[in-house]
Motif scaffolding. Structure first.
Motif, mmCIF file in Angstrom:
data_model
loop_
_atom_site.group_PDB
_atom_site.id
_atom_site.type_symbol
_atom_site.label_atom_id
_atom_site.label_comp_id
_atom_site.label_asym_id
_atom_site.label_seq_id
_atom_site.Cartn_x
_atom_site.Cartn_y
_atom_site.Cartn_z
ATOM 1 N N MET A 1 0.814 -1.189 0.000
ATOM 2 C CA MET A 1 0.000 0.000 0.000
ATOM 3 C C MET A 1 0.858 1.253 0.000
ATOM 4 N N GLU A 2 2.140 1.075 -0.083
ATOM 5 C CA GLU A 2 3.048 2.217 -0.077
ATOM 6 C C GLU A 2 2.819 3.138 -1.282
ATOM 7 N N SER A 3 2.688 2.556 -2.476
ATOM 8 C CA SER A 3 2.479 3.402 -3.666
ATOM 9 C C SER A 3 1.127 4.105 -3.602
ATOM 10 N N GLU A 4 0.113 3.438 -3.083
ATOM 11 C CA GLU A 4 -1.195 4.068 -2.956
ATOM 12 C C GLU A 4 -1.149 5.246 -1.983
ATOM 13 N N ARG A 5 -0.396 5.074 -0.900
ATOM 14 C CA ARG A 5 -0.277 6.165 0.074
ATOM 15 C C ARG A 5 0.433 7.367 -0.557
ATOM 16 N N GLU A 6 1.446 7.094 -1.376
ATOM 17 C CA GLU A 6 2.179 8.179 -2.036
ATOM 18 C C GLU A 6 1.301 8.952 -3.016
ATOM 19 N N GLN A 7 0.340 8.290 -3.631
ATOM 20 C CA GLN A 7 -0.488 8.953 -4.631
ATOM 21 C C GLN A 7 -1.819 9.456 -4.087
ATOM 22 N N LEU A 8 -2.047 9.338 -2.793
ATOM 23 C CA LEU A 8 -3.328 9.721 -2.180
ATOM 24 C C LEU A 8 -3.757 11.132 -2.571
ATOM 25 N N GLU A 9 -2.900 12.098 -2.362
ATOM 26 C CA GLU A 9 -3.258 13.494 -2.632
ATOM 27 C C GLU A 9 -3.523 13.719 -4.120
ATOM 28 N N LEU A 10 -2.682 13.162 -4.981
ATOM 29 C CA LEU A 10 -2.829 13.357 -6.425
ATOM 30 C C LEU A 10 -4.087 12.676 -6.967
#
Length: 123
Positions: free
Chosen positions: A1-10
Protein backbone atom coordinates in the motif's frame (compact mmCIF):
# COMPACT_ATOMS: atom_id res chain seq x y z
CA UNK A 1 0.00 0.00 0.00
CA UNK A 2 3.05 2.22 -0.08
CA UNK A 3 2.48 3.40 -3.67
CA UNK A 4 -1.20 4.07 -2.96
CA UNK A 5 -0.28 6.17 0.07
CA UNK A 6 2.18 8.18 -2.04
CA UNK A 7 -0.49 8.95 -4.63
CA UNK A 8 -3.33 9.72 -2.18
CA UNK A 9 -3.26 13.49 -2.63
CA UNK A 10 -2.83 13.36 -6.42
CA UNK A 11 -5.56 10.78 -7.00
CA UNK A 12 -8.06 12.71 -4.85
CA UNK A 13 -7.14 15.90 -6.72
CA UNK A 14 -7.67 14.11 -10.05
CA UNK A 15 -11.06 12.81 -8.93
CA UNK A 16 -12.13 16.26 -7.69
CA UNK A 17 -11.72 17.84 -11.11
CA UNK A 18 -13.75 15.31 -13.14
CA UNK A 19 -17.37 15.35 -14.20
CA UNK A 20 -19.22 12.13 -13.31
CA UNK A 21 -20.31 9.75 -16.07
CA UNK A 22 -23.14 8.45 -13.86
CA UNK A 23 -24.73 9.36 -10.52
CA UNK A 24 -26.22 6.72 -8.21
CA UNK A 25 -28.57 7.60 -5.34
CA UNK A 26 -27.52 5.74 -2.17
CA UNK A 27 -30.04 7.27 0.23
CA UNK A 28 -32.10 10.44 0.56
CA UNK A 29 -28.99 12.44 1.39
CA UNK A 30 -26.14 10.45 -0.14
CA UNK A 31 -25.07 9.58 -3.64
CA UNK A 32 -22.06 8.13 -5.45
CA UNK A 33 -20.65 9.19 -8.77
CA UNK A 34 -18.93 6.94 -11.31
CA UNK A 35 -15.92 8.48 -13.00
CA UNK A 36 -14.15 7.75 -16.28
CA UNK A 37 -11.76 4.86 -15.46
CA UNK A 38 -9.30 5.91 -18.20
CA UNK A 39 -8.43 9.01 -16.17
CA UNK A 40 -6.95 6.76 -13.44
CA UNK A 41 -4.77 4.37 -15.47
CA UNK A 42 -1.57 5.94 -14.11
CA UNK A 43 -2.59 4.99 -10.56
CA UNK A 44 -2.76 1.22 -11.12
CA UNK A 45 -0.14 -1.31 -12.30
CA UNK A 46 0.52 -1.16 -16.05
CA UNK A 47 -0.70 -4.71 -16.79
CA UNK A 48 -4.04 -4.21 -14.97
CA UNK A 49 -7.37 -2.82 -16.13
CA UNK A 50 -9.79 -0.69 -14.18
CA UNK A 51 -13.36 -1.95 -13.91
CA UNK A 52 -14.79 1.04 -12.01
CA UNK A 53 -13.90 4.27 -10.25
CA UNK A 54 -16.44 5.95 -8.00
CA UNK A 55 -16.49 8.75 -5.48
CA UNK A 56 -18.81 9.45 -2.58
CA UNK A 57 -19.14 13.09 -1.64
CA UNK A 58 -19.52 14.69 1.77
CA UNK A 59 -23.13 15.39 2.79
CA UNK A 60 -22.97 18.97 1.56
CA UNK A 61 -21.47 17.76 -1.74
CA UNK A 62 -18.43 20.03 -1.48
CA UNK A 63 -15.68 17.41 -1.05
CA UNK A 64 -14.90 13.79 -1.78
CA UNK A 65 -15.57 11.63 1.26
CA UNK A 66 -13.92 8.64 -0.35
CA UNK A 67 -12.78 7.39 -3.73
CA UNK A 68 -12.89 3.74 -4.79
CA UNK A 69 -10.72 2.26 -7.56
CA UNK A 70 -11.67 -1.29 -8.55
CA UNK A 71 -9.29 -3.09 -10.92
CA UNK A 72 -8.21 -6.51 -12.20
CA UNK A 73 -4.60 -7.69 -12.19
CA UNK A 74 -4.16 -11.19 -13.63
CA UNK A 75 -6.33 -13.42 -11.40
CA UNK A 76 -6.70 -10.76 -8.68
CA UNK A 77 -9.53 -8.30 -8.12
CA UNK A 78 -8.18 -5.34 -6.18
CA UNK A 79 -10.21 -2.56 -4.60
CA UNK A 80 -8.48 0.48 -3.13
CA UNK A 81 -10.41 3.04 -1.12
CA UNK A 82 -8.90 6.47 -0.53
CA UNK A 83 -10.53 8.54 2.22
CA UNK A 84 -10.42 12.31 2.48
CA UNK A 85 -9.02 12.11 6.02
CA UNK A 86 -5.97 10.13 4.78
CA UNK A 87 -7.17 6.65 5.75
CA UNK A 88 -6.93 3.89 3.14
CA UNK A 89 -8.13 0.35 2.60
CA UNK A 90 -6.91 -2.17 0.02
CA UNK A 91 -8.62 -5.51 -0.66
CA UNK A 92 -7.18 -8.26 -2.86
CA UNK A 93 -9.23 -11.30 -3.91
CA UNK A 94 -7.24 -14.08 -5.58
CA UNK A 95 -9.87 -15.72 -7.79
CA UNK A 96 -7.90 -18.99 -8.09
CA UNK A 97 -7.27 -19.65 -4.41
CA UNK A 98 -10.23 -17.79 -2.91
CA UNK A 99 -7.90 -15.97 -0.52
CA UNK A 100 -9.16 -12.49 0.32
CA UNK A 101 -6.57 -10.14 1.87
CA UNK A 102 -7.45 -6.78 3.40
CA UNK A 103 -5.07 -4.04 4.47
CA UNK A 104 -7.19 -1.56 6.36
CA UNK A 105 -4.80 1.27 7.14
CA UNK A 106 -2.14 -1.14 8.38
CA UNK A 107 -4.46 -3.69 9.99
CA UNK A 108 -4.26 -6.93 8.02
CA UNK A 109 -6.98 -9.54 7.62
CA UNK A 110 -7.11 -12.79 5.66
CA UNK A 111 -10.29 -14.61 4.66
CA UNK A 112 -11.17 -17.53 2.43
CA UNK A 113 -13.80 -16.60 -0.08
CA UNK A 114 -16.07 -19.12 -1.82
CA UNK A 115 -16.37 -17.78 -5.35
CA UNK A 116 -18.16 -18.63 -8.59
CA UNK A 117 -15.08 -19.88 -10.43
CA UNK A 118 -14.59 -22.67 -7.90
CA UNK A 119 -18.22 -23.83 -8.14
CA UNK A 120 -18.06 -23.96 -11.93
CA UNK A 121 -14.98 -26.19 -11.82
CA UNK A 122 -16.74 -28.65 -9.48
CA UNK A 123 -19.73 -29.15 -11.82
Amino acid sequence: MESEREQLELILHTATNLEPIETIQISDTEYAEKLDPKKFNRFVPQESWITEVSRTLTKDGSEIHHLTVDYQLKNHRIIVEYFQDGLMSKSDLNRETGIFLVNNNGDYYKYYFEHHDKRKSEE
